[in-house]
Design a protein around this motif. Structure first.
Motif, short mmCIF file in Angstrom:
data_model
loop_
_atom_site.label_atom_id
_atom_site.label_comp_id
_atom_site.label_asym_id
_atom_site.label_seq_id
_atom_site.Cartn_x
_atom_site.Cartn_y
_atom_site.Cartn_z
N ILE A 138 5.58 49.32 -18.49
CA ILE A 138 4.41 50.17 -18.34
C ILE A 138 3.70 50.33 -19.68
CG2 ILE A 138 3.66 52.52 -17.82
CD1 ILE A 138 5.95 52.65 -15.77
N ALA A 139 4.49 50.60 -20.72
CA ALA A 139 3.90 50.77 -22.05
C ALA A 139 3.22 49.49 -22.52
CB ALA A 139 4.99 51.19 -23.04
N LEU A 140 3.85 48.33 -22.29
CA LEU A 140 3.25 47.06 -22.71
C LEU A 140 2.02 46.72 -21.89
CD1 LEU A 140 6.49 44.96 -23.31
CD2 LEU A 140 4.89 45.82 -25.04
N THR A 141 2.04 47.05 -20.62
CA THR A 141 0.87 46.79 -19.77
C THR A 141 -0.32 47.62 -20.23
OG1 THR A 141 2.27 46.26 -17.87
CG2 THR A 141 -0.02 46.83 -17.40
N ARG A 142 -0.09 48.88 -20.57
CA ARG A 142 -1.18 49.73 -21.02
C ARG A 142 -1.70 49.31 -22.39
NH1 ARG A 142 -2.34 54.28 -18.72
NH2 ARG A 142 -2.81 55.26 -20.71
N GLU A 149 0.70 41.50 -18.09
CA GLU A 149 0.92 41.64 -16.65
C GLU A 149 1.20 40.30 -16.00
OE1 GLU A 149 -1.35 43.49 -12.71
OE2 GLU A 149 -2.26 43.62 -14.70
N ARG A 150 0.47 39.25 -16.37
CA ARG A 150 0.71 37.92 -15.79
C ARG A 150 2.09 37.39 -16.17
NH1 ARG A 150 -4.92 37.11 -17.04
NH2 ARG A 150 -4.30 36.30 -19.09
N SER A 151 2.48 37.57 -17.43
CA SER A 151 3.80 37.10 -17.87
C SER A 151 4.91 37.87 -17.16
CB SER A 151 3.93 37.27 -19.39
OG SER A 151 2.93 36.53 -20.06
N PHE A 152 4.75 39.19 -17.06
CA PHE A 152 5.76 40.01 -16.40
C PHE A 152 5.93 39.61 -14.94
CE2 PHE A 152 6.66 43.69 -13.71
CZ PHE A 152 7.86 44.12 -14.25
N THR A 153 4.83 39.42 -14.23
CA THR A 153 4.90 39.06 -12.81
C THR A 153 5.56 37.70 -12.62
OG1 THR A 153 2.88 40.34 -12.39
CG2 THR A 153 3.53 38.72 -10.73
N ALA A 154 5.25 36.75 -13.48
CA ALA A 154 5.82 35.42 -13.36
C ALA A 154 7.33 35.43 -13.61
CB ALA A 154 5.12 34.45 -14.32
N VAL A 155 7.75 36.13 -14.66
CA VAL A 155 9.18 36.13 -15.02
C VAL A 155 10.00 36.86 -13.96
CG1 VAL A 155 10.86 36.96 -16.70
CG2 VAL A 155 8.74 35.89 -17.48
N THR A 156 9.57 38.05 -13.57
CA THR A 156 10.35 38.80 -12.58
C THR A 156 10.34 38.12 -11.22
OG1 THR A 156 8.38 40.17 -12.15
CG2 THR A 156 10.03 41.02 -13.70
N GLY A 157 9.23 37.48 -10.86
CA GLY A 157 9.20 36.74 -9.61
C GLY A 157 10.16 35.56 -9.61
N LEU A 158 10.27 34.88 -10.75
CA LEU A 158 11.19 33.75 -10.87
C LEU A 158 12.64 34.23 -10.78
CD1 LEU A 158 11.78 30.76 -11.48
CD2 LEU A 158 11.64 31.33 -13.91
N THR A 209 12.56 46.62 -11.20
CA THR A 209 11.70 46.78 -12.37
C THR A 209 10.23 46.70 -11.98
OG1 THR A 209 13.39 45.86 -13.83
CG2 THR A 209 11.14 45.86 -14.65
N ARG A 210 9.91 45.79 -11.09
CA ARG A 210 8.52 45.67 -10.63
C ARG A 210 8.09 46.94 -9.90
NH1 ARG A 210 7.62 39.55 -8.42
NH2 ARG A 210 5.47 40.28 -8.52
N ILE A 211 9.00 47.52 -9.10
CA ILE A 211 8.66 48.73 -8.36
C ILE A 211 8.46 49.90 -9.32
CG2 ILE A 211 9.54 50.40 -6.69
CD1 ILE A 211 10.94 48.04 -5.30
N VAL A 212 9.35 50.04 -10.31
CA VAL A 212 9.20 51.11 -11.29
C VAL A 212 7.89 50.98 -12.03
CG1 VAL A 212 10.15 52.06 -13.43
CG2 VAL A 212 11.68 51.46 -11.55
N ARG A 213 7.55 49.77 -12.42
CA ARG A 213 6.29 49.54 -13.14
C ARG A 213 5.09 49.91 -12.27
NH1 ARG A 213 2.87 45.44 -12.73
NH2 ARG A 213 1.40 45.05 -14.43
N THR A 214 5.10 49.50 -11.01
CA THR A 214 3.97 49.80 -10.13
C THR A 214 3.81 51.29 -9.91
OG1 THR A 214 4.27 47.66 -9.00
CG2 THR A 214 3.01 49.36 -7.84
N GLU A 215 4.94 51.98 -9.63
CA GLU A 215 4.87 53.42 -9.41
C GLU A 215 4.45 54.16 -10.68
OE1 GLU A 215 8.44 54.93 -7.80
OE2 GLU A 215 8.09 54.11 -5.79
N GLY A 216 4.94 53.70 -11.83
CA GLY A 216 4.59 54.35 -13.08
C GLY A 216 3.13 54.22 -13.43
N LEU A 217 2.57 53.03 -13.23
CA LEU A 217 1.14 52.83 -13.51
C LEU A 217 0.28 53.66 -12.57
CD1 LEU A 217 1.04 48.97 -14.16
CD2 LEU A 217 0.81 50.81 -15.84
N ALA A 218 0.72 53.77 -11.31
CA ALA A 218 -0.03 54.61 -10.37
C ALA A 218 0.05 56.09 -10.76
CB ALA A 218 0.50 54.41 -8.95
#
Length: 328
Positions: A138-142, A149-158, A209-218
């Motif tokens: 969340i801190a890095l995205t902000r 965000e693109r790097s995070f989504t790609a790595v966690t999805g893999l 981790t993806r869920i925590v990030r999404t909820e935190g940004l919201a």
């Protein structure tokens, strides 16, 4: 002008909807266990193979095999075998192992703590790592925006797409065979927990981790965080005191749901790492066509999944009674 005074609501009246909701979940638990026992019972007996022949050995004669089949009760109709099995369950009897002639309950009592210890370490690793990585993301995205965000989504999805047994195999090759920094199997030391716990936890960590990030940004768009940010609080206080309590509830809910799939993965991981738990025992029992052992272990694992999910619902209901009553 007449003033109407509302009668106070007694604590029992407030608790009634919650009690009803919990009672419904307990009924669902019982029904689910009955259905699970029936599915396992039929699946084992439809599968090819003769457990009586396995017990007797390849050198046994036909009459000897038939005698063993009668002693095991396999000559009875399926409905009679199943009702007898359910009757035993009601009295706490999981049957006797065909292979060892020992009570299945004793085997489960011996191996269940070993499986629970591995699952507990994995679950703790999942919750801690996903919350820490989620808050960091969340801190890095902000700070970095779309690039991170693109790097995070790609790595966690893999990572989330790699099966547990593949992760476990590569962990063994890298950390046990090549570098020899960790043991490849067994549970003789604390270091033996590392590889199987990582193999079980890696995929759930990526998902959570993806869920925590999404909820935190919201949550950053909520009024309480806007007020906290307007006070120019340090990031440490902003994230740990104001943001963390609002994302941890959802994280624990998802962790409880992920625990079910993690228990299923335990069967493969325990076999891969020679972990002497229920997963390893059920694989051996399936190969030996040991009906009572397979049925008992699968029921215990299935009951664990259902009970944990029910406990998650109840705990969330205590924290937020509307969520429990609303899903009843």
């Amino acid at each position: 002008m007449t003033t109407t005074t509302l009668a106070p609501v007694s604590p029992g009246a407030r608790l009634t909807p919650v009690v009803v909701s919990v009672a419904r979940r307990l009924c669902t638990l019982v029904v689910s266990l009955v259905i699970l026992s029936g599915v396992v019972f039929l699946a084992l007996r439809v599968a090819p193979g003769d457990p009586a022949r396995n017990v007797a050995g390849i050198s046994a004669t036909g009459p000897q095999v038939e005698q063993i089949r009668r002693s095991l009760g396999l000559d009875q109709p399926l409905w009679s075998q199943y009702t007898g099995y359910l009757s035993g369950l009601v009295h706490g009897d999981l049957g006797t192992s065909f292979s060892t002639n020992q009570p299945v309950r004793a085997l489960i009592a011996q191996r269940l703590p070993i499986t629970v210890s591995l699952a507990g370490v994995s679950l703790l690793l999942i919750v801690v790592a996903s919350v820490v990585l989620g808050l960091a993301s969340i801190a890095l995205t902000r700070r970095l925006g779309r690039r991170w965000e693109r790097s995070f989504t790609a790595v966690t999805g893999l990572v989330a797409s790699i099966p547990d047994y593949v992760v476990g195999t590569y962990l063994v090759l890298l950390l046990a065979v090549t570098t020899r920094v960790l043991p490849a199997g067994g549970n003789a030391s604390a270091a033996a927990f590392v590889l199987p716990a990582l193999a079980l936890a890696l995929r759930p960590i990526a998902l959570l981790t993806r869920i925590v990030r999404t909820e935190g940004l919201a949550a950053f768009d909520e009024d309480y965080l806007r007020v906290a940010r307007s006070k120019w609080l340090p990031n440490r206080i902003l994230y740990l005191r104001h943001l963390l309590p609002n994302v941890i509830t959802g994280s624990l809910t998802i962790a409880g749901l992920l625990f079910g799939s993690m228990l299923g993965g335990t069967i493969i991981i325990e076999s891969l790492f020679a972990w002497p738990g229920l997963g390893n025992a059920v694989v051996t029992a399936v190969l030996n066509r040991d009906y009572p052992t397979v049925q008992g272990i699968v029921l215990v694992l299935g009951a664990g999944v259902i009970v944990i999910n029910t406990l998650v619902d109840v705990v969330l209901g205590i924290l937020d009674p509307k969520s429990l009553v609303g899903r009843s």
